[in-house]
Design a protein around this motif. Sequence first.
Motif, PDB file in Angstrom:
ATOM      1  N   HIS A 169      82.492  41.835   4.638  1.00 49.40           N
ATOM      2  CA  HIS A 169      82.898  42.674   5.696  1.00 49.40           C
ATOM      3  C   HIS A 169      84.474  43.204   5.750  1.00 49.40           C
ATOM      4  O   HIS A 169      85.352  44.038   5.652  1.00 49.40           O
ATOM      5  CB  HIS A 169      82.369  42.520   7.316  1.00 49.40           C
ATOM      6  N   GLN A 170      85.633  41.784   6.091  1.00 47.33           N
ATOM      7  CA  GLN A 170      86.477  41.774   5.987  1.00 47.33           C
ATOM      8  C   GLN A 170      87.261  42.642   5.080  1.00 47.33           C
ATOM      9  O   GLN A 170      88.260  43.365   4.997  1.00 47.33           O
ATOM     10  CB  GLN A 170      87.311  40.661   6.339  1.00 47.33           C
ATOM     11  N   LEU A 171      87.258  42.455   4.104  1.00 49.89           N
ATOM     12  CA  LEU A 171      87.687  42.311   2.412  1.00 49.89           C
ATOM     13  C   LEU A 171      87.218  44.292   2.540  1.00 49.89           C
ATOM     14  O   LEU A 171      88.116  45.187   1.766  1.00 49.89           O
ATOM     15  CB  LEU A 171      86.290  41.989   1.438  1.00 49.89           C
ATOM     16  N   ASP A 172      86.332  44.880   2.877  1.00 51.29           N
ATOM     17  CA  ASP A 172      85.093  45.896   2.791  1.00 51.29           C
ATOM     18  C   ASP A 172      86.495  46.773   3.675  1.00 51.29           C
ATOM     19  O   ASP A 172      87.229  48.331   4.071  1.00 51.29           O
ATOM     20  CB  ASP A 172      84.168  46.225   3.565  1.00 51.29           C
ATOM     21  N   PHE A 173      87.131  46.182   4.980  1.00 50.63           N
ATOM     22  CA  PHE A 173      87.828  46.796   5.960  1.00 50.63           C
ATOM     23  C   PHE A 173      89.558  46.708   5.241  1.00 50.63           C
ATOM     24  O   PHE A 173      89.511  48.270   5.267  1.00 50.63           O
ATOM     25  CB  PHE A 173      87.629  46.016   7.355  1.00 50.63           C
ATOM     26  N   PHE A 174      89.448  45.296   4.799  1.00 47.51           N
ATOM     27  CA  PHE A 174      91.586  45.609   4.219  1.00 47.51           C
ATOM     28  C   PHE A 174      91.022  46.947   2.788  1.00 47.51           C
ATOM     29  O   PHE A 174      92.205  47.284   2.509  1.00 47.51           O
ATOM     30  CB  PHE A 174      91.243  44.616   3.320  1.00 47.51           C
ATOM     31  N   ARG A 221      80.501  50.469   1.851  1.00 45.92           N
ATOM     32  CA  ARG A 221      80.675  49.103   1.681  1.00 45.92           C
ATOM     33  C   ARG A 221      80.348  48.448   3.382  1.00 45.92           C
ATOM     34  O   ARG A 221      79.922  47.384   3.540  1.00 45.92           O
ATOM     35  CB  ARG A 221      81.516  48.907   0.372  1.00 45.92           C
ATOM     36  N   LEU A 222      81.827  48.612   3.735  1.00 47.67           N
ATOM     37  CA  LEU A 222      81.649  48.072   5.243  1.00 47.67           C
ATOM     38  C   LEU A 222      80.133  48.202   6.000  1.00 47.67           C
ATOM     39  O   LEU A 222      80.211  47.068   7.199  1.00 47.67           O
ATOM     40  CB  LEU A 222      82.286  48.504   6.145  1.00 47.67           C
ATOM     41  N   ARG A 223      79.129  49.667   6.452  1.00 51.14           N
ATOM     42  CA  ARG A 223      78.269  49.397   6.577  1.00 51.14           C
ATOM     43  C   ARG A 223      77.159  49.287   5.750  1.00 51.14           C
ATOM     44  O   ARG A 223      76.487  48.129   6.172  1.00 51.14           O
ATOM     45  CB  ARG A 223      78.179  50.921   6.790  1.00 51.14           C
ATOM     46  N   ASP A 224      77.478  49.141   4.574  1.00 50.37           N
ATOM     47  CA  ASP A 224      75.659  49.122   3.817  1.00 50.37           C
ATOM     48  C   ASP A 224      75.973  47.454   3.655  1.00 50.37           C
ATOM     49  O   ASP A 224      74.412  46.570   3.435  1.00 50.37           O
ATOM     50  CB  ASP A 224      75.956  49.860   2.372  1.00 50.37           C
ATOM     51  N   ARG A 225      77.071  46.786   3.263  1.00 50.38           N
ATOM     52  CA  ARG A 225      76.980  45.012   2.849  1.00 50.38           C
ATOM     53  C   ARG A 225      76.219  44.170   4.232  1.00 50.38           C
ATOM     54  O   ARG A 225      75.172  43.683   4.131  1.00 50.38           O
ATOM     55  CB  ARG A 225      79.010  44.450   3.183  1.00 50.38           C
ATOM     56  N   ILE A 226      76.292  44.619   5.699  1.00 48.64           N
ATOM     57  CA  ILE A 226      75.603  44.391   6.511  1.00 48.64           C
ATOM     58  C   ILE A 226      74.289  44.825   6.423  1.00 48.64           C
ATOM     59  O   ILE A 226      73.413  44.034   7.370  1.00 48.64           O
ATOM     60  CB  ILE A 226      76.264  45.060   7.771  1.00 48.64           C
ATOM     61  N   GLY A 227      74.053  46.479   6.723  1.00 49.61           N
ATOM     62  CA  GLY A 227      72.972  47.139   6.402  1.00 49.61           C
ATOM     63  C   GLY A 227      71.469  46.608   5.900  1.00 49.61           C
ATOM     64  O   GLY A 227      70.516  46.039   6.223  1.00 49.61           O
ATOM     65  N   GLY A 228      71.891  46.235   4.641  1.00 52.35           N
ATOM     66  CA  GLY A 228      71.366  45.610   3.881  1.00 52.35           C
ATOM     67  C   GLY A 228      71.421  44.031   4.133  1.00 52.35           C
ATOM     68  O   GLY A 228      69.419  43.736   3.556  1.00 52.35           O
ATOM     69  N   MET A 260      75.335  42.105  14.099  1.00 49.09           N
ATOM     70  CA  MET A 260      75.246  43.472  14.633  1.00 49.09           C
ATOM     71  C   MET A 260      76.082  44.472  15.213  1.00 49.09           C
ATOM     72  O   MET A 260      76.468  45.635  14.152  1.00 49.09           O
ATOM     73  CB  MET A 260      73.752  43.346  15.988  1.00 49.09           C
ATOM     74  N   GLY A 261      77.226  43.250  15.278  1.00 43.29           N
ATOM     75  CA  GLY A 261      78.610  43.824  15.999  1.00 43.29           C
ATOM     76  C   GLY A 261      79.565  43.770  14.498  1.00 43.29           C
ATOM     77  O   GLY A 261      79.642  45.355  14.895  1.00 43.29           O
ATOM     78  N   MET A 262      78.838  43.697  13.129  1.00 39.26           N
ATOM     79  CA  MET A 262      79.832  44.001  12.299  1.00 39.26           C
ATOM     80  C   MET A 262      79.182  45.766  11.351  1.00 39.26           C
ATOM     81  O   MET A 262      80.084  46.135  11.479  1.00 39.26           O
ATOM     82  CB  MET A 262      79.853  42.780  11.036  1.00 39.26           C
ATOM     83  N   TYR A 263      77.875  45.344  11.664  1.00 37.12           N
ATOM     84  CA  TYR A 263      77.097  46.741  10.681  1.00 37.12           C
ATOM     85  C   TYR A 263      77.458  48.352  11.990  1.00 37.12           C
ATOM     86  O   TYR A 263      77.863  48.758  11.686  1.00 37.12           O
ATOM     87  CB  TYR A 263      76.142  46.089  11.900  1.00 37.12           C
ATOM     88  N   ALA A 264      77.913  47.782  13.751  1.00 40.73           N
ATOM     89  CA  ALA A 264      77.953  48.708  14.654  1.00 40.73           C
ATOM     90  C   ALA A 264      79.390  49.382  14.007  1.00 40.73           C
ATOM     91  O   ALA A 264      79.758  50.650  13.342  1.00 40.73           O
ATOM     92  CB  ALA A 264      77.964  47.864  15.478  1.00 40.73           C
ATOM     93  N   PHE A 265      80.509  47.689  13.477  1.00 43.25           N
ATOM     94  CA  PHE A 265      81.774  48.800  13.253  1.00 43.25           C
ATOM     95  C   PHE A 265      81.651  49.503  11.328  1.00 43.25           C
ATOM     96  O   PHE A 265      81.979  50.556  11.528  1.00 43.25           O
ATOM     97  CB  PHE A 265      82.478  48.119  12.449  1.00 43.25           C
ATOM     98  N   GLY A 266      80.708  48.809  10.838  1.00 40.24           N
ATOM     99  CA  GLY A 266      80.417  50.245   9.801  1.00 40.24           C
ATOM    100  C   GLY A 266      80.292  51.142   9.596  1.00 40.24           C
ATOM    101  O   GLY A 266      80.272  52.463   9.255  1.00 40.24           O
ATOM    102  N   GLU A 325      80.289  52.920  12.743  1.00 45.07           N
ATOM    103  CA  GLU A 325      81.057  53.799  13.161  1.00 45.07           C
ATOM    104  C   GLU A 325      82.140  54.580  11.690  1.00 45.07           C
ATOM    105  O   GLU A 325      83.287  55.694  12.100  1.00 45.07           O
ATOM    106  CB  GLU A 325      81.892  53.315  14.372  1.00 45.07           C
ATOM    107  N   GLU A 326      82.934  53.699  11.194  1.00 46.90           N
ATOM    108  CA  GLU A 326      83.994  54.044  10.245  1.00 46.90           C
ATOM    109  C   GLU A 326      83.542  54.549   9.510  1.00 46.90           C
ATOM    110  O   GLU A 326      83.743  55.532   8.681  1.00 46.90           O
ATOM    111  CB  GLU A 326      84.593  52.829   9.635  1.00 46.90           C
ATOM    112  N   SER A 327      81.762  54.784   9.372  1.00 45.37           N
ATOM    113  CA  SER A 327      81.308  56.118   8.343  1.00 45.37           C
ATOM    114  C   SER A 327      80.481  56.708   8.738  1.00 45.37           C
ATOM    115  O   SER A 327      79.541  58.106   8.396  1.00 45.37           O
ATOM    116  CB  SER A 327      80.434  54.777   7.279  1.00 45.37           C
ATOM    117  N   GLY A 328      80.803  57.413  10.045  1.00 41.67           N
ATOM    118  CA  GLY A 328      80.942  58.455  10.986  1.00 41.67           C
ATOM    119  C   GLY A 328      79.358  58.370  11.770  1.00 41.67           C
ATOM    120  O   GLY A 328      79.398  59.014  12.367  1.00 41.67           O
ATOM    121  N   HIS A 329      78.662  57.626  11.729  1.00 38.41           N
ATOM    122  CA  HIS A 329      77.113  57.868  12.514  1.00 38.41           C
ATOM    123  C   HIS A 329      77.579  56.682  14.352  1.00 38.41           C
ATOM    124  O   HIS A 329      77.187  56.065  14.344  1.00 38.41           O
ATOM    125  CB  HIS A 329      76.917  56.327  11.611  1.00 38.41           C
ATOM    126  N   TYR A 330      78.102  57.975  14.835  1.00 39.99           N
ATOM    127  CA  TYR A 330      78.944  57.523  16.346  1.00 39.99           C
ATOM    128  C   TYR A 330      77.050  57.110  17.389  1.00 39.99           C
ATOM    129  O   TYR A 330      77.233  55.146  18.250  1.00 39.99           O
ATOM    130  CB  TYR A 330      79.745  58.169  16.366  1.00 39.99           C
TER     131      TYR A 330
END
Length: 484
Positions: A132-137, A143-150, A166-172, A174-179
């Motif tokens: 998750h942090q790699l996807d952020f960096f 992938r920030l979203r789907d790595r966790i969602g999957g 769930m918190g990590m998935y939420a950030f993914g 948000e960053e992909s626009g699903h507010y």
Amino acid sequence: MVTDRYGNPLFECTAEAAAHLDRAVEGLLFFRPEFPTAVADAVAASPTAPLAQAFSAYLGVLGTEPRDAAEARRRFTAYAAGLDRSALPRRERMHLAAAEAWLGGDMGTAAHVLEELVVEHPRDPLALAVGHQLDFFTGDATRLRDRIGGALPAWDADDPHRGPLMGMYAFGLEESGHYDRAQEFALAAVERNPRDVWAIHAVVHVHEMRGRFADGIDYLDARLDDWASGTLLTVHSWWHYALYALEAGDTDTAIRIYDAVLHHKDSSGFVMELLDAASLLWRFLLADLDQDARWGALADAWAARADPPYYAFNDVHAVMAFAGAGRLAEADAFLAERRRWLEHDDAHRTTNHMMTAEIGLPVGEALVAYVRGDHETVVDLLWPLRRRVHTFGGSHAQRDAVQRTLLESALRAGRADLAGRLLGERAGLSPHSPYNWLRQARLADTLGEAGRAAVARDTANELAAPAATRLNRQLHRPYLARTP
């Protein structure tokens, strides 16, 4: 063979080391400052355990500190020398491969290996959190979203360890626009674990992206005890609070936050904190608000680091500090050194080569041009990049400093066509942002549309008023007084 609390076998690991690893993983998931100690304890208890060594390697790169990464690479190389990896279980081999790739500067391979790992082991929270942090960096929002969602279906709804995922998935999200979905997951995660600062952080980002700054201030005020001290995200969370204050026109609160938390004489000098300090001061610079003394101290802190090329996102913020302080020769020399590095063969084997060549250098050059008043050059450099800036990492909120620089230069260069286009894009995504309306007013002034400018300013004032009212409660001030 012992297992971790999630049911994963741990090769060559004692029960004592397994307990330390469980503590370390939980600390990583909740951004607790003591988790590096737990990692060191695990290595000490079982120095040949692959998971302990991989975690120690990840610890060296997660902070994007070049010297920590070099030391971690030295330790990992010593551990791996003569190691028979074929004798290791596949999960451990994949963790070691991911750690080795990241230590070598290949963030893409590390991210891919960890993604393959969680296909086979979706209940491996270390692989999920590090990936998750790699996807952020690397700015990979999908992938920030789907790595966790999957992986989430492997964690039962009542699983006590599901919350931080769930918190990590939420950030993914948000960053992909699903507010809406992001806020739903983030609030549910915080309900499970009130001090889940990454989930709190996701809520804060949702309000930021929607321009709902009063709601963001309300949320942070209501949870001050949970985020305002004692976590690895404390400084960054205060940065978000300062952004809300700036949007509300409360520059005094933003400066109090800067002086108390973001940068002061006792600051750690860690790069993550210097990033937030530079990013906040740059927003002051774009608004023509003088911060010369603060810029000078911050530029000194960046200069004292003397970092080698490691992560272009960090380099851009160093250039912000040098340029903001008026030390343009220093900024030019810094960028020239990065150009020379790009010519070395070793540089081509790293993810940072692409980040620096395609994003870091032109953005850095644009920042220097901005301070020199060469706004046409800023536009020429940033306009072609505005939809690719994410590829050098960070969040939408962090990268907005670059997007705002482009908009400001378009306005100052008299490029009403481009400024109008950029403002249209911004307003479509965040129609409640006072900043966006104030820039609409400036554009209208440029075009001689006094009535439209007045309406835009009135709208900005109406939108800022609720946030300003919240800030007037000053619930945050006692926390600033006790924040280290």
